[in-house]
Design a protein around this motif. Structure first.
Motif, PDB file in Angstrom:
ATOM      1  N   ASP A  99      15.729  42.226  58.467  1.00 26.09           N
ATOM      2  CA  ASP A  99      16.136  41.086  57.649  1.00 26.09           C
ATOM      3  C   ASP A  99      15.634  41.204  56.213  1.00 26.09           C
ATOM      4  O   ASP A  99      16.161  40.536  55.317  1.00 26.09           O
ATOM      5  N   GLY A 100      14.635  42.035  55.992  1.00 29.31           N
ATOM      6  CA  GLY A 100      14.137  42.232  54.637  1.00 29.31           C
ATOM      7  C   GLY A 100      15.163  42.845  53.704  1.00 29.31           C
ATOM      8  O   GLY A 100      15.051  42.701  52.487  1.00 29.31           O
ATOM      9  N   VAL A 101      16.159  43.528  54.237  1.00 30.50           N
ATOM     10  CA  VAL A 101      17.243  44.070  53.397  1.00 30.50           C
ATOM     11  C   VAL A 101      17.933  42.922  52.664  1.00 30.50           C
ATOM     12  O   VAL A 101      18.207  42.991  51.455  1.00 30.50           O
ATOM     13  N   TRP A 102      18.226  41.864  53.395  1.00 30.81           N
ATOM     14  CA  TRP A 102      18.889  40.682  52.844  1.00 30.81           C
ATOM     15  C   TRP A 102      18.027  40.052  51.762  1.00 30.81           C
ATOM     16  O   TRP A 102      18.488  39.758  50.651  1.00 30.81           O
ATOM     17  N   LEU A 103      16.757  39.831  52.095  1.00 25.60           N
ATOM     18  CA  LEU A 103      15.827  39.209  51.149  1.00 25.60           C
ATOM     19  C   LEU A 103      15.713  40.043  49.888  1.00 25.60           C
ATOM     20  O   LEU A 103      15.762  39.513  48.769  1.00 25.60           O
ATOM     21  N   ARG A 104      15.559  41.344  50.043  1.00 23.66           N
ATOM     22  CA  ARG A 104      15.441  42.242  48.895  1.00 23.66           C
ATOM     23  C   ARG A 104      16.669  42.140  47.993  1.00 23.66           C
ATOM     24  O   ARG A 104      16.563  42.068  46.764  1.00 23.66           O
ATOM     25  N   ALA A 105      17.858  42.088  48.599  1.00 24.01           N
ATOM     26  CA  ALA A 105      19.087  42.039  47.816  1.00 24.01           C
ATOM     27  C   ALA A 105      19.191  40.760  46.993  1.00 24.01           C
ATOM     28  O   ALA A 105      19.721  40.770  45.874  1.00 24.01           O
ATOM     29  N   THR A 106      18.677  39.637  47.520  1.00 23.21           N
ATOM     30  CA  THR A 106      18.800  38.367  46.801  1.00 23.21           C
ATOM     31  C   THR A 106      17.961  38.327  45.533  1.00 23.21           C
ATOM     32  O   THR A 106      18.165  37.462  44.677  1.00 23.21           O
ATOM     33  N   ALA A 107      17.011  39.232  45.412  1.00 27.59           N
ATOM     34  CA  ALA A 107      16.125  39.229  44.252  1.00 27.59           C
ATOM     35  C   ALA A 107      16.727  39.955  43.059  1.00 27.59           C
ATOM     36  O   ALA A 107      16.017  40.220  42.085  1.00 27.59           O
ATOM     37  N   GLY A 108      18.020  40.266  43.113  1.00 32.01           N
ATOM     38  CA  GLY A 108      18.616  40.934  41.959  1.00 32.01           C
ATOM     39  C   GLY A 108      20.132  41.004  41.985  1.00 32.01           C
ATOM     40  O   GLY A 108      20.736  41.507  41.044  1.00 32.01           O
ATOM     41  N   ASP A 109      20.760  40.479  43.024  1.00 32.46           N
ATOM     42  CA  ASP A 109      22.205  40.632  43.176  1.00 32.46           C
ATOM     43  C   ASP A 109      22.810  39.290  43.579  1.00 32.46           C
ATOM     44  O   ASP A 109      22.554  38.792  44.678  1.00 32.46           O
ATOM     45  N   ASP A 110      23.614  38.709  42.684  1.00 32.94           N
ATOM     46  CA  ASP A 110      24.215  37.406  42.954  1.00 32.94           C
ATOM     47  C   ASP A 110      25.475  37.488  43.810  1.00 32.94           C
ATOM     48  O   ASP A 110      26.141  36.474  44.025  1.00 32.94           O
ATOM     49  N   ARG A 111      25.793  38.667  44.327  1.00 37.18           N
ATOM     50  CA  ARG A 111      26.968  38.821  45.178  1.00 37.18           C
ATOM     51  C   ARG A 111      26.628  38.704  46.666  1.00 37.18           C
ATOM     52  O   ARG A 111      27.511  38.822  47.511  1.00 37.18           O
ATOM     53  N   VAL A 112      25.361  38.456  46.992  1.00 36.95           N
ATOM     54  CA  VAL A 112      24.924  38.432  48.388  1.00 36.95           C
ATOM     55  C   VAL A 112      25.299  37.109  49.051  1.00 36.95           C
ATOM     56  O   VAL A 112      24.968  36.032  48.546  1.00 36.95           O
ATOM     57  N   CYS A 113      25.979  37.194  50.184  1.00 36.63           N
ATOM     58  CA  CYS A 113      26.343  36.024  50.987  1.00 36.63           C
ATOM     59  C   CYS A 113      26.024  36.337  52.449  1.00 36.63           C
ATOM     60  O   CYS A 113      25.385  37.338  52.755  1.00 36.63           O
ATOM     61  N   ARG A 114      26.497  35.465  53.327  1.00 35.11           N
ATOM     62  CA  ARG A 114      26.326  35.660  54.764  1.00 35.11           C
ATOM     63  C   ARG A 114      27.684  35.820  55.427  1.00 35.11           C
ATOM     64  O   ARG A 114      28.587  35.013  55.210  1.00 35.11           O
ATOM     65  N   LEU A 115      27.833  36.867  56.222  1.00 35.46           N
ATOM     66  CA  LEU A 115      29.051  37.098  56.993  1.00 35.46           C
ATOM     67  C   LEU A 115      28.844  36.582  58.409  1.00 35.46           C
ATOM     68  O   LEU A 115      27.825  36.853  59.040  1.00 35.46           O
TER      69      LEU A 115
END
Length: 400
Positions: free
Chosen positions: A275-291
């Motif tokens: 789950d840390g992949v998701w958290l890491r992505a949110t710290a720099g990428d505004d394209r992250v959502c949940r599928l």
């Protein structure tokens, strides 16, 4: 012939099991051994009352998939109480009264010199909590029927505030109720994922002290998180924040084409969290959502299997999406699973590689958590350098 375990044996067995996977402070452990959970769950058999699972106490009147109120998973309760760090004599506000069990634990932790207020927007839930607390001997806990987004200024300021409901945004009203130097613990949602964050107040800034993965029934009254169906059957969905554009038509058309898979070099063991992949992505990428891919869509093989079908991180960019996948490979017996990206759309290769970059960044420091500060959205307080996510009432700043 084995004897039926007593209530005390069941309760101690539950706590012993929690300690196998969750670190508890000594005071939280003792409180959980003292308070009888079954007393707050009338009509539930003892084995169920002392299972490490949530118990619904009121269904959603709107027919949604989540209950209106429930008794939280005991291990999550213990984890959040450890984050809260209650001291004897503390004044405490709990948002989301639930069964009253959590308020009883808080009363044990703060002692006779402290004060616990628990509130709930639903009159039936508040009445249930009041009745159960009275029966269990916690008449001194203050139960109020109140909107959690407003809080309970009557008994403020509070040394500790705990939200037992999921929040998409931090209500502005709470700031005036949390004492300077006080601690707030809440399940906070951004970019489709939820973390229990422990925050310390210094003026108009809340600074992260700890973060844990969790999931909670959302608070009533916040609608900044949206759900968009990508197919006519509503079995493939994207859960996203209101500032993120999702073109359902274009993405749905892309999903009707053949997807691609791109694998990273990052491998995981069978029980290892990613789950840390998701958290890491949110710290720099505004394209992250949940599928969210429902069982019917999986059975029909409408898409390549996501890492976790009902909740996987996905990057959305116009008419293209790329989401996390896990594939079993036998090359490394200790870490037989490999992380990668499945992608659909005209820019699938590029977006898949962007997700691989996030996976690799996580892989270089798998247990790292970001620095997080939260300020009011209207505040002029300078934030630390980092990636900013602005909501209606608060501003999150994340950095690694």
């Amino acid at each position: 012939m084995s004897q039926t375990p007593t209530v005390d044996e069941l309760r101690n067995r539950l706590v012993d099991g929690i300690l196998q996977g969750v670190r508890l402070t000594a005071d939280v452990e003792q409180a959980m051994r003292r308070v009888h959970r079954e007393a707050f769950l009338p009509g539930i058999n003892l084995e169920e009352a002392y299972a490490d699972q949530a118990v619904s106490i009121k269904d959603n009147p709107l027919g949604g998939p989540l209950p209106l109120s429930c008794a939280s998973v005991p291990s999550v309760v213990g984890m959040m109480l450890r984050q809260l760090g209650v001291e004897p004599g503390d004044r405490i506000l709990e948002i989301g009264a639930g069964t009253g069990y959590n308020a009883a634990l808080l009363a044990e932790l703060t002692g006779e010199s402290g004060h616990v207020t628990t509130i709930d927007i639903d009159s039936d839930v508040a009445l249930h909590a009041r009745t159960m607390l009275d029966r269990a001997g916690y008449q001194h806990v203050h139960v109020m029927e109140r909107d959690g987004l407003i809080g309970a200024p009557d008994n403020a300021p509070y040394d500790r505030m705990l939200a037992a409901v999921g929040l998409w945004d931090l209500p502005r009203a709470w700031w005036a109720q949390l004492a300077e130097g006080g601690r707030l613990v809440l399940p906070l949602r951004w970019r489709g994922q939820t973390r229990s964050v422990a925050l310390l107040r210094r003026g108009d800034t809340l600074t992260l002290e700890g973060m844990e993965l969790c999931g909670f029934v959302p608070i009533i009254g916040q609608d900044g998180e949206k759900t968009t169906a990508l197919n006519s059957d509503d079995t493939i969905r994207v859960i996203h924040d209101e500032d993120q554009a999702v073109d359902a038509g274009a993405l749905g058309a892309s999903l009707s084409t053949t997807g691609i898979e791109v694998m990273s070099e990052q491998r995981i063991g069978g029980e290892e969290s990613f789950d840390g992949v998701w958290l890491r992505a949110t710290a720099g990428d505004d394209r992250v959502c949940r599928l969210q891919v429902m069982p019917d869509a999986m059975a029909q093989e409408l898409v390549l299997r996501p890492a976790i079908p009902v909740r996987s991180p996905v990057l959305i960019d116009g008419d293209t999406l790329a989401y996390l996948i896990v594939r079993r490979e036998g090359a490394d017996p200790d870490r037989p699973h490999r992380l990668g990206a499945a992608a659909y759309g005209p820019h699938a290769e590029k977006l898949a590689q962007d997700l691989i970059t996030h996976i690799d960044a996580w892989g270089s420091a798998r247990t790292a958590i970001p620095t997080l500060t939260i300020t009011p959205a209207t505040s002029d307080t300078a934030t630390q350098p980092g990636h900013v996510i602005t909501k209606r009432e608060s501003r999150l700043t994340l950095t690694y």
